[in-house]
Design a protein around this motif. Structure first.
Motif, PDB file in Angstrom:
ATOM      1  N   LEU A   6      11.315  32.568  26.505  1.00 28.53           N
ATOM      2  CA  LEU A   6      12.066  32.145  27.679  1.00 28.53           C
ATOM      3  C   LEU A   6      11.235  31.208  28.544  1.00 28.53           C
ATOM      4  N   THR A   7      11.885  30.235  29.135  1.00 25.31           N
ATOM      5  CA  THR A   7      11.216  29.350  30.076  1.00 25.31           C
ATOM      6  C   THR A   7      11.121  30.051  31.425  1.00 25.31           C
ATOM      7  N   SER A   8      10.321  29.496  32.299  1.00 25.25           N
ATOM      8  CA  SER A   8      10.169  30.079  33.632  1.00 25.25           C
ATOM      9  C   SER A   8      11.497  30.172  34.357  1.00 25.25           C
ATOM     10  N   ARG A   9      12.342  29.174  34.180  1.00 27.62           N
ATOM     11  CA  ARG A   9      13.635  29.179  34.847  1.00 27.62           C
ATOM     12  C   ARG A   9      14.574  30.226  34.255  1.00 27.62           C
ATOM     13  N   ALA A  10      14.495  30.422  32.958  1.00 25.10           N
ATOM     14  CA  ALA A  10      15.415  31.340  32.278  1.00 25.10           C
ATOM     15  C   ALA A  10      15.060  32.809  32.488  1.00 25.10           C
ATOM     16  N   ILE A  11      13.815  33.103  32.878  1.00 24.92           N
ATOM     17  CA  ILE A  11      13.449  34.522  33.003  1.00 24.92           C
ATOM     18  C   ILE A  11      14.234  35.223  34.100  1.00 24.92           C
ATOM     19  N   LEU A  12      14.588  34.507  35.163  1.00 27.32           N
ATOM     20  CA  LEU A  12      15.386  35.137  36.220  1.00 27.32           C
ATOM     21  C   LEU A  12      16.776  35.506  35.718  1.00 27.32           C
ATOM     22  N   PHE A  13      17.354  34.648  34.908  1.00 24.99           N
ATOM     23  CA  PHE A  13      18.665  34.953  34.337  1.00 24.99           C
ATOM     24  C   PHE A  13      18.572  36.127  33.373  1.00 24.99           C
ATOM     25  N   GLY A  45      19.579  53.702  44.470  1.00 22.49           N
ATOM     26  CA  GLY A  45      18.768  53.005  45.458  1.00 22.49           C
ATOM     27  C   GLY A  45      18.548  51.537  45.140  1.00 22.49           C
ATOM     28  N   PHE A  46      17.555  50.967  45.807  1.00 20.18           N
ATOM     29  CA  PHE A  46      17.252  49.544  45.721  1.00 20.18           C
ATOM     30  C   PHE A  46      15.971  49.283  44.943  1.00 20.18           C
ATOM     31  N   LEU A  47      15.926  48.127  44.288  1.00 22.93           N
ATOM     32  CA  LEU A  47      14.716  47.607  43.658  1.00 22.93           C
ATOM     33  C   LEU A  47      14.430  46.234  44.257  1.00 22.93           C
ATOM     34  N   PHE A  48      13.205  46.010  44.672  1.00 28.75           N
ATOM     35  CA  PHE A  48      12.739  44.706  45.131  1.00 28.75           C
ATOM     36  C   PHE A  48      11.811  44.209  44.029  1.00 28.75           C
ATOM     37  N   ILE A  49      12.190  43.103  43.369  1.00 24.01           N
ATOM     38  CA  ILE A  49      11.517  42.704  42.137  1.00 24.01           C
ATOM     39  C   ILE A  49      10.939  41.301  42.253  1.00 24.01           C
ATOM     40  N   ALA A  50       9.658  41.189  41.923  1.00 28.09           N
ATOM     41  CA  ALA A  50       9.002  39.893  41.739  1.00 28.09           C
ATOM     42  C   ALA A  50       8.960  39.644  40.237  1.00 28.09           C
ATOM     43  N   VAL A  51       9.352  38.457  39.801  1.00 29.23           N
ATOM     44  CA  VAL A  51       9.445  38.131  38.380  1.00 29.23           C
ATOM     45  C   VAL A  51       8.523  36.962  38.073  1.00 29.23           C
ATOM     46  N   ARG A  52       7.707  37.113  37.041  1.00 31.07           N
ATOM     47  CA  ARG A  52       6.800  36.053  36.625  1.00 31.07           C
ATOM     48  C   ARG A  52       6.764  35.952  35.110  1.00 31.07           C
ATOM     49  N   ARG A  53       6.193  34.857  34.631  1.00 28.12           N
ATOM     50  CA  ARG A  53       6.047  34.599  33.204  1.00 28.12           C
ATOM     51  C   ARG A  53       4.570  34.339  32.930  1.00 28.12           C
ATOM     52  N   LEU A  86       6.858  41.115  34.429  1.00 27.13           N
ATOM     53  CA  LEU A  86       6.128  40.035  33.776  1.00 27.13           C
ATOM     54  C   LEU A  86       6.703  39.823  32.379  1.00 27.13           C
ATOM     55  N   TYR A  87       7.161  38.602  32.119  1.00 26.94           N
ATOM     56  CA  TYR A  87       7.653  38.270  30.782  1.00 26.94           C
ATOM     57  C   TYR A  87       6.490  37.636  30.023  1.00 26.94           C
ATOM     58  N   ALA A  88       5.980  38.356  29.030  1.00 30.48           N
ATOM     59  CA  ALA A  88       4.844  37.884  28.241  1.00 30.48           C
ATOM     60  C   ALA A  88       4.981  38.402  26.819  1.00 30.48           C
ATOM     61  N   GLU A  89       4.491  37.616  25.889  1.00 27.30           N
ATOM     62  CA  GLU A  89       4.531  38.007  24.478  1.00 27.30           C
ATOM     63  C   GLU A  89       5.945  38.371  24.038  1.00 27.30           C
ATOM     64  N   ASN A  90       6.917  37.592  24.526  1.00 26.36           N
ATOM     65  CA  ASN A  90       8.331  37.737  24.166  1.00 26.36           C
ATOM     66  C   ASN A  90       8.964  39.071  24.547  1.00 26.36           C
ATOM     67  N   GLU A  91       8.452  39.703  25.597  1.00 25.69           N
ATOM     68  CA  GLU A  91       9.074  40.929  26.085  1.00 25.69           C
ATOM     69  C   GLU A  91       8.712  41.156  27.545  1.00 25.69           C
ATOM     70  N   TRP A  92       9.464  42.052  28.160  1.00 23.01           N
ATOM     71  CA  TRP A  92       9.241  42.403  29.555  1.00 23.01           C
ATOM     72  C   TRP A  92       8.190  43.492  29.669  1.00 23.01           C
ATOM     73  N   HIS A  93       7.297  43.323  30.641  1.00 25.26           N
ATOM     74  CA  HIS A  93       6.316  44.340  31.028  1.00 25.26           C
ATOM     75  C   HIS A  93       6.568  44.588  32.512  1.00 25.26           C
ATOM     76  N   ARG A  94       6.971  45.797  32.832  1.00 24.09           N
ATOM     77  CA  ARG A  94       7.360  46.121  34.202  1.00 24.09           C
ATOM     78  C   ARG A  94       6.289  46.999  34.843  1.00 24.09           C
ATOM     79  N   TYR A  95       6.015  46.732  36.106  1.00 25.92           N
ATOM     80  CA  TYR A  95       5.017  47.473  36.874  1.00 25.92           C
ATOM     81  C   TYR A  95       5.643  47.999  38.150  1.00 25.92           C
TER      82      TYR A  95
END
Length: 110
Positions: A6-13, A45-53, A86-95
């Motif tokens: 995924l590109t940086s722009r596509a990760i949000l989608f 409840g709510f999630l506040f999410i920062a997304v990066r690649r 974090l989108y890395a190595e073709n998968e999501w890593h969530r913290y």
């Protein structure tokens, strides 16, 4: 989304689609000074999410942002959880962001 570069722009989608599949509603946050990219909610409840690649798994290149988020958790009462995706190595890593740093969330998205 595994198996796709995924590109940086596509990760949000893709993140929004992942949230929707898991029963969340979400909105994207715009602006250059934002700390979060998405705010999501469901009955729990709510999630506040920062997304990066990144090219490699690990958040060491994002330590400044994680530190900002940790300080926010420590100093402010938010009506939900703060996560760093974090989108890395073709998968999501969530913290999960805690007052002392970030903790890798293992297992499937809930």
């Amino acid at each position: 989304m595994t198996g796709t570069n995924l590109t940086s722009r596509a990760i949000l989608f893709d993140a929004t689609a992942e949230l929707k599949r898991s029963g969340y509603h979400s909105v994207r946050i715009a602006g250059s000074s934002r700390l979060f990219d998405l705010i999501a909610w469901n009955r729990d409840g709510f999630l506040f999410i920062a997304v990066r690649r990144a090219r490699n798994f690990g958040i060491s290149n994002h330590s400044h942002h994680v530190s900002q988020l940790s300080s926010l958790v420590k100093e402010t009462i938010l009506p939900g959880r703060v996560q760093f995706w974090l989108y890395a190595e073709n998968e999501w890593h969530r913290y999960q962001i805690l007052a002392g740093g970030a903790l890798l969330i293992r297992g499937r998205f809930q």
